[in-house]
Enzyme design. Sequence first.
Site, short mmCIF file in Angstrom:
data_model
loop_
_atom_site.label_atom_id
_atom_site.label_comp_id
_atom_site.label_asym_id
_atom_site.label_seq_id
_atom_site.Cartn_x
_atom_site.Cartn_y
_atom_site.Cartn_z
N LYS A 6 0.84 -1.20 0.00
CA LYS A 6 0.00 0.00 0.00
C LYS A 6 0.88 1.25 0.00
O LYS A 6 2.08 1.17 0.29
CB LYS A 6 -0.90 -0.02 1.24
CG LYS A 6 -0.12 0.02 2.54
CD LYS A 6 -1.01 -0.26 3.75
CE LYS A 6 -0.20 -0.23 5.03
NZ LYS A 6 -0.97 -0.65 6.20
N TYR A 35 16.85 30.46 6.92
CA TYR A 35 15.64 31.18 7.33
C TYR A 35 15.58 31.26 8.86
O TYR A 35 15.80 30.26 9.54
CB TYR A 35 14.39 30.46 6.84
CG TYR A 35 14.17 30.52 5.35
CD1 TYR A 35 13.93 31.74 4.72
CD2 TYR A 35 14.17 29.36 4.58
CE1 TYR A 35 13.71 31.80 3.35
CE2 TYR A 35 13.94 29.41 3.21
CZ TYR A 35 13.71 30.63 2.60
OH TYR A 35 13.48 30.69 1.25
C1 LIG Z 1 -0.12 -1.61 6.85
C2 LIG Z 1 -0.69 -2.86 7.35
C3 LIG Z 1 0.11 -4.01 7.52
C4 LIG Z 1 1.61 -3.99 7.44
O1 LIG Z 1 2.14 -3.47 8.64
P1 LIG Z 1 3.72 -3.45 8.92
O2 LIG Z 1 3.85 -2.97 10.31
O3 LIG Z 1 4.29 -2.52 7.92
O4 LIG Z 1 4.17 -4.85 8.71
C5 LIG Z 1 -0.53 -5.19 7.85
N1 LIG Z 1 -1.87 -5.24 8.02
C6 LIG Z 1 -2.66 -4.15 7.90
C7 LIG Z 1 -4.14 -4.28 8.11
C8 LIG Z 1 -2.11 -2.94 7.58
O5 LIG Z 1 -2.90 -1.86 7.48
#
Ligand SMILES: *Cc1c(COP(=O)(O)O)cnc(C)c1O
Length: 360
Positions: free
Chosen positions: A34, A256
């Site tokens: 994702k 800045y």
């Molecule tokens: C993002 C996510 C994962 C992966 O989590 P990590 O800590 O990066 O391994 C797994 N399950 C769900 C439902 C997630 O949203």
Amino acid sequence: MKSVTAVINLSALVGNINQIKSWVPQSKIVAVVKANAYGHGLITVAKALDPHVDAFAVARLPEAMELRAAGIDKQVVLLEGFLNDEDVAVISEQGFITAIHDMEQIDAIERSNISKPINGWLKIDIGMHRLGASRDEVAAMKARLEASTKVVQPIGLISHLSVADTPNMEDYNQEQIAYFNEIAQGFSGEKCLANSAGIYSWPQSHTHYVRPGIIMYGISPYDDKTGPDLGLKPVMTLKSSIIALRKLKKGDRVGYGATWTAPRDTILGIVAAGYGDGYPRTMPNGSPVLINNRLVPTAGRVCMDMLFVDLGPDSTDKIGDEAILWGDGLPVERIASLCGTIPYELVCRIMPRVNTEVLN
Ligand SMILES: *Cc1c(COP(=O)(O)O)cnc(C)c1O
């Protein structure tokens, strides 16, 4: 000379997957890609992982469609489920696996006129209180899904751990795993629970499928460890170049708001990287940047396109020399903790203008 570039090391990615497989020899791997594969590039990462994993997981439908458009035909799990009635037909056509986390989604599936049943994993809440059936909803949702002709049987079961990476919450974590395993007894379909921290720390959470995210990218889910501490190799190295050098006199004020004053005569390097690339503006003075095999401190506020480093009075660094902001030799975990966030956020926040260089 190159400006900001995210170097993506695909052999590190595959090495990490092999390491993960050695930790979960009994489980299939759902690779979590994702958010543009945590900023590493969705299609590049998915193609490299394709021969090594059993399925992919994304948050939302458009991400899954991007995988299909790139020719990935493995199973894709939609972790957030679906948002609109029209999505049901797409999920059915594409054969995606959708999390089903509330009754309204079951209504939408029943209302649809799909002819090909959809793959559904009932999502239960085991303690996060984000998505999923609560304890008193599980039985009714399960019964409806099991009676449905529009859902592939047997249905699967999915949930998510909320404190698997938090050592002082061991009891709460064990409670969540035990509850999942109790509910799982009544399911003959596929089960999927562990995220990265579950995979590394909690063998009791290794079901048919595990869902590694951050560890695939060579990054640790724990506050007190880095990816290399776990035997992983960072996949992303974010680097840029020194584009200018200036001689400063003691007392000269930089950037800045003039928040840094040279404590002695020194040489200041200007690096072409800023918050417009995803390097946080909240990085404090003195944050490390790796230049010519030594760590040098940032000086003054990070700008949109540039940042300053104090190279020291004896610097022999040249314009065009490489500056590593995080990755190989400088863990992103360290950079994240210096600005009060987690490495997940830093890698996700890489901006579109950053160049990508893929190492095979
Ligand atoms: C993002 C996510 C994962 C992966 O989590 P990590 O800590 O990066 O391994 C797994 N399950 C769900 C439902 C997630 O949203």
